[in-house]
Design a protein around this motif. Structure first.
Motif, PDB file in Angstrom:
ATOM      1  N   PRO A   1       0.797  -1.225   0.000  1.00 15.52           N
ATOM      2  CA  PRO A   1       0.000   0.000   0.000  1.00 15.52           C
ATOM      3  C   PRO A   1       0.836   1.284   0.000  1.00 15.52           C
ATOM      4  O   PRO A   1       0.474   2.254  -0.665  1.00 15.52           O
ATOM      5  CB  PRO A   1      -0.833  -0.108   1.271  1.00 15.52           C
ATOM      6  CG  PRO A   1      -0.939  -1.566   1.519  1.00 15.52           C
ATOM      7  CD  PRO A   1       0.380  -2.134   1.061  1.00 15.52           C
TER       8      PRO A   1
ATOM      9  N   ARG B   1      -4.922   3.983   4.543  1.00 15.10           N
ATOM     10  CA  ARG B   1      -6.282   4.300   4.097  1.00 15.10           C
ATOM     11  C   ARG B   1      -6.603   5.771   4.324  1.00 15.10           C
ATOM     12  O   ARG B   1      -7.236   6.404   3.490  1.00 15.10           O
ATOM     13  CB  ARG B   1      -7.299   3.404   4.793  1.00 15.10           C
ATOM     14  CG  ARG B   1      -7.261   1.980   4.271  1.00 15.10           C
ATOM     15  CD  ARG B   1      -8.420   1.098   4.706  1.00 15.10           C
ATOM     16  NE  ARG B   1      -9.165   1.509   5.851  1.00 15.10           N
ATOM     17  CZ  ARG B   1      -9.063   0.966   7.070  1.00 15.10           C
ATOM     18  NH1 ARG B   1      -8.229  -0.027   7.289  1.00 15.10           N
ATOM     19  NH2 ARG B   1      -9.808   1.399   8.060  1.00 15.10           N
TER      20      ARG B   1
ATOM     21  N   GLU C   1      -8.994  -0.028  -0.230  1.00 13.50           N
ATOM     22  CA  GLU C   1      -9.502  -1.387  -0.077  1.00 13.50           C
ATOM     23  C   GLU C   1      -8.520  -2.316   0.633  1.00 13.50           C
ATOM     24  O   GLU C   1      -8.938  -3.281   1.265  1.00 13.50           O
ATOM     25  CB  GLU C   1      -9.848  -1.968  -1.438  1.00 13.50           C
ATOM     26  CG  GLU C   1     -10.999  -1.260  -2.122  1.00 13.50           C
ATOM     27  CD  GLU C   1     -11.232  -1.762  -3.533  1.00 13.50           C
ATOM     28  OE1 GLU C   1     -10.556  -2.720  -3.965  1.00 13.50           O
ATOM     29  OE2 GLU C   1     -12.094  -1.188  -4.221  1.00 13.50           O
ATOM     30  N   THR C   2      -7.223  -2.044   0.513  1.00 13.94           N
ATOM     31  CA  THR C   2      -6.237  -3.025   0.979  1.00 13.94           C
ATOM     32  C   THR C   2      -5.294  -2.531   2.067  1.00 13.94           C
ATOM     33  O   THR C   2      -4.622  -3.335   2.695  1.00 13.94           O
ATOM     34  CB  THR C   2      -5.363  -3.507  -0.195  1.00 13.94           C
ATOM     35  OG1 THR C   2      -4.650  -2.389  -0.739  1.00 13.94           O
ATOM     36  CG2 THR C   2      -6.196  -4.163  -1.280  1.00 13.94           C
TER      37      THR C   2
ATOM     38  N   GLU D   1      -7.541   1.588  -4.621  1.00 12.79           N
ATOM     39  CA  GLU D   1      -6.965   0.283  -4.279  1.00 12.79           C
ATOM     40  C   GLU D   1      -6.416   0.293  -2.866  1.00 12.79           C
ATOM     41  O   GLU D   1      -6.600  -0.665  -2.113  1.00 12.79           O
ATOM     42  CB  GLU D   1      -5.849  -0.085  -5.258  1.00 12.79           C
ATOM     43  CG  GLU D   1      -6.339  -0.535  -6.602  1.00 12.79           C
ATOM     44  CD  GLU D   1      -5.201  -0.940  -7.515  1.00 12.79           C
ATOM     45  OE1 GLU D   1      -4.078  -1.201  -7.038  1.00 12.79           O
ATOM     46  OE2 GLU D   1      -5.435  -0.996  -8.740  1.00 12.79           O
TER      47      GLU D   1
END
Length: 62
Positions: free
Chosen positions: A12, A47, A40-41, A37
């Motif tokens: 990430p 995030r 989500e991960t 992306e």
């Protein structure tokens, strides 16, 4: 020992760096895709950064 390319691409924090580069280069669609992306991960910190980056990209894109 180095990180294999596939794992580095999936990291990430690496994706955040790539997304920022795309955003700075005016490639807003690609930046938005990568920020999503990470949303989500990624972990909590990633995030949060991705959410902020995505908001900036979407605002810039109109």
């Amino acid at each position: 020992m180095t990180t294999p390319p596939d794992e580095a691409a999936a990291d990430p924090s690496t994706r955040l760096d790539e997304a920022r580069g795309h955003a700075e280069g005016g490639r807003l669609d690609e930046a938005a895709r990568l920020f999503r992306e990470v949303l989500e991960t990624g972990g909590t910190t990633e995030r949060a950064q991705a959410a902020l980056g995505l908001a900036v990209v979407l605002e810039s894109g109109g």
